[in-house]
Design an enzyme around this catalytic site. Structure first.
Site, PDB file in Angstrom:
ATOM      1  N   ARG A  91      11.100  -7.117  12.404  1.00 18.12           N
ATOM      2  CA  ARG A  91       9.414  -6.737  12.850  1.00 18.12           C
ATOM      3  C   ARG A  91       8.433  -6.976  11.566  1.00 18.12           C
ATOM      4  NH1 ARG A  91       9.442  -1.382  15.471  1.00 18.12           N
ATOM      5  NH2 ARG A  91      10.686  -2.866  17.110  1.00 18.12           N
ATOM      6  N   ASP A 130       0.747  -1.130  -0.104  1.00 17.83           N
ATOM      7  CA  ASP A 130      -0.037   0.035  -0.063  1.00 17.83           C
ATOM      8  C   ASP A 130       0.908   1.385   0.042  1.00 17.83           C
ATOM      9  OD1 ASP A 130      -2.868   1.155   0.909  1.00 17.83           O
ATOM     10  OD2 ASP A 130      -1.417   2.274   1.731  1.00 17.83           O
ATOM     11  N   LYS A 148      -3.065   6.123  -3.846  1.00 22.04           N
ATOM     12  CA  LYS A 148      -4.301   6.732  -3.559  1.00 22.04           C
ATOM     13  C   LYS A 148      -3.960   8.115  -4.110  1.00 22.04           C
ATOM     14  CE  LYS A 148      -3.851   4.783   0.988  1.00 22.04           C
ATOM     15  NZ  LYS A 148      -2.568   4.271   1.181  1.00 22.04           N
ATOM     16  N   LYS A 171       2.849  -1.271   9.198  1.00 27.75           N
ATOM     17  CA  LYS A 171       4.039  -0.813   8.576  1.00 27.75           C
ATOM     18  C   LYS A 171       5.496  -0.807   9.359  1.00 27.75           C
ATOM     19  CE  LYS A 171       5.140   3.723   9.688  1.00 27.75           C
ATOM     20  NZ  LYS A 171       6.266   4.581   9.442  1.00 27.75           N
ATOM     21  N   ILE A 187      -2.776  -2.941   6.985  1.00 27.60           N
ATOM     22  CA  ILE A 187      -1.650  -2.680   6.315  1.00 27.60           C
ATOM     23  C   ILE A 187      -0.666  -2.236   7.517  1.00 27.60           C
ATOM     24  CG2 ILE A 187      -2.376  -2.490   4.056  1.00 27.60           C
ATOM     25  CD1 ILE A 187      -2.810   0.389   4.653  1.00 27.60           C
ATOM     26  N   HIS A 242      -7.787   9.561  -1.419  1.00 22.10           N
ATOM     27  CA  HIS A 242      -7.304   9.636  -0.203  1.00 22.10           C
ATOM     28  C   HIS A 242      -8.142  10.128   0.866  1.00 22.10           C
ATOM     29  CE1 HIS A 242      -2.941   9.091   1.677  1.00 22.10           C
ATOM     30  NE2 HIS A 242      -3.774   8.856   2.543  1.00 22.10           N
ATOM     31  N   SER A 300       7.899 -10.486  11.572  1.00 18.29           N
ATOM     32  CA  SER A 300       6.863 -10.785  12.775  1.00 18.29           C
ATOM     33  C   SER A 300       5.647 -10.474  12.657  1.00 18.29           C
ATOM     34  CB  SER A 300       7.657 -10.163  13.892  1.00 18.29           C
ATOM     35  OG  SER A 300       6.978 -10.262  15.108  1.00 18.29           O
ATOM     36  N   ASN A 301       5.317  -9.385  11.958  1.00 18.91           N
ATOM     37  CA  ASN A 301       3.886  -8.935  11.758  1.00 18.91           C
ATOM     38  C   ASN A 301       3.116 -10.019  10.994  1.00 18.91           C
ATOM     39  OD1 ASN A 301       4.245  -6.683  13.327  1.00 18.91           O
ATOM     40  ND2 ASN A 301       4.508  -5.446  11.752  1.00 18.91           N
TER      41      ASN A 301
END
Length: 278
Positions: free
Chosen positions: A237, A46, A76, A231, A229, A109, A240-241
């Site tokens: 990390r 994204d 967007k 970040k 989404i 957006h 991990s997410n």
């Protein structure tokens, strides 16, 4: 590799439910961050014109070597481009920056109600959809009143409404409106900019599952059917997410996290956000 669930949009296009966000990642960092995400197994990226990092996203996709059809790409429309011709021209620039022939999803957006041109922008997005250069179109930060105007005055129902949503701000009214009209809800700031990760309810559930608080919050979104989404620019990390898809919460745990709602919005309110200079 982790299997990411998909949600089918109202026009039949599947979207990976867990994606990678790039908000406030500088263009100089974006290539490496997105490449790390793709290598970890993300297949949904994204970005936005406002983020000024579409070039980095495109560079990462090109460097990944993945077939175009395997990566779902969202961008967007910038706030200053709601005029019909401006919207079409800015979309052309988005494709150029991303180095792609089409995007999978293109969103307005912000509605900018004081400007009052989001219907004009939506008609440009409908033209982009007809041209095949976007597989789906939608909106971001739209309230029910803005959505009702779109539904009354246009022919294409938005496929997605991307809104602020996290355990301290569940945005339930907007989510309910979306669901009632076949619009998929997508959460930005899904971790509440990190603030919710120290909530004792969330840390307790994380301990019970041997998971991180971030994985638990992301699993909560997934269990509720929301596209999410998160970040990060840290490869560990990022990976991990992604493992949030392996965390299975009970109905009671989902309800306990939902009950944390404080109505605390961290971003701008869509009714008052009217900046066109970014």
């Amino acid at each position: 590799m982790t299997t990411i669930p998909t949600v089918t949009l109202n026009n039949g296009v599947p979207i990976p439910q867990l994606g990678f966000g790039t908000y406030k990642i500088g263009d100089d960092e974006t290539r490496d961050a997105v490449l790390s995400a793709l290598e970890a197994g993300y297949r949904h990226i994204d970005t936005a014109q406002m983020y000024r990092n579409e070039r980095g996203v495109g560079d990462a996709i090109a460097a990944s070597g993945l077939p175009r059809g395997e990566v779902f790409v969202t961008s967007k429309l910038n706030n200053g481009h709601h005029a019909y011709d401006d919207a079409l021209a800015s979309f052309d620039r988005t494709l150029s920056e991303l180095q792609l022939e089409f995007v999978d999803l293109f969103l307005i957006h912000w509605p900018l109600p004081a400007v009052g041109r989001y219907l004009e922008a939506w008609r440009a997005l409908e033209e982009i959809l007809r041209s095949g250069r976007a597989r789906a179109i939608g909106v971001s930060n739209f309230q029910p009143a803005h959505l009702r105007t779109l539904l009354d005055e246009s022919t294409v129902v938005p496929a997605v409404n991307q809104i602020e949503m996290h355990p301290w701000f569940t945005n339930a009214d907007v989510r309910y409106f979306d669901e009632s009209h076949g619009i998929t809800t997508e959460a930005w700031s899904p971790l509440g900019r990190g603030a919710v990760l120290e909530d004792p309810v969330i840390t307790g559930i994380a301990e019970d599952h041997g998971a991180t608080p971030a994985q638990v919050v992301l699993a909560w979104h997934l269990a509720r059917g929301v596209v999410v989404i998160p970040k990060s620019v840290t490869p560990s990390r990022i990976a991990s997410n992604l493992r949030a898809v392996d965390v299975e919460l009970s109905e009671d745990e989902v309800a306990a996290i939902t009950a944390l709602d404080r109505g605390e919005r961290q971003g701008s309110h869509p009714d008052t956000e009217n900046r066109t200079d970014r």
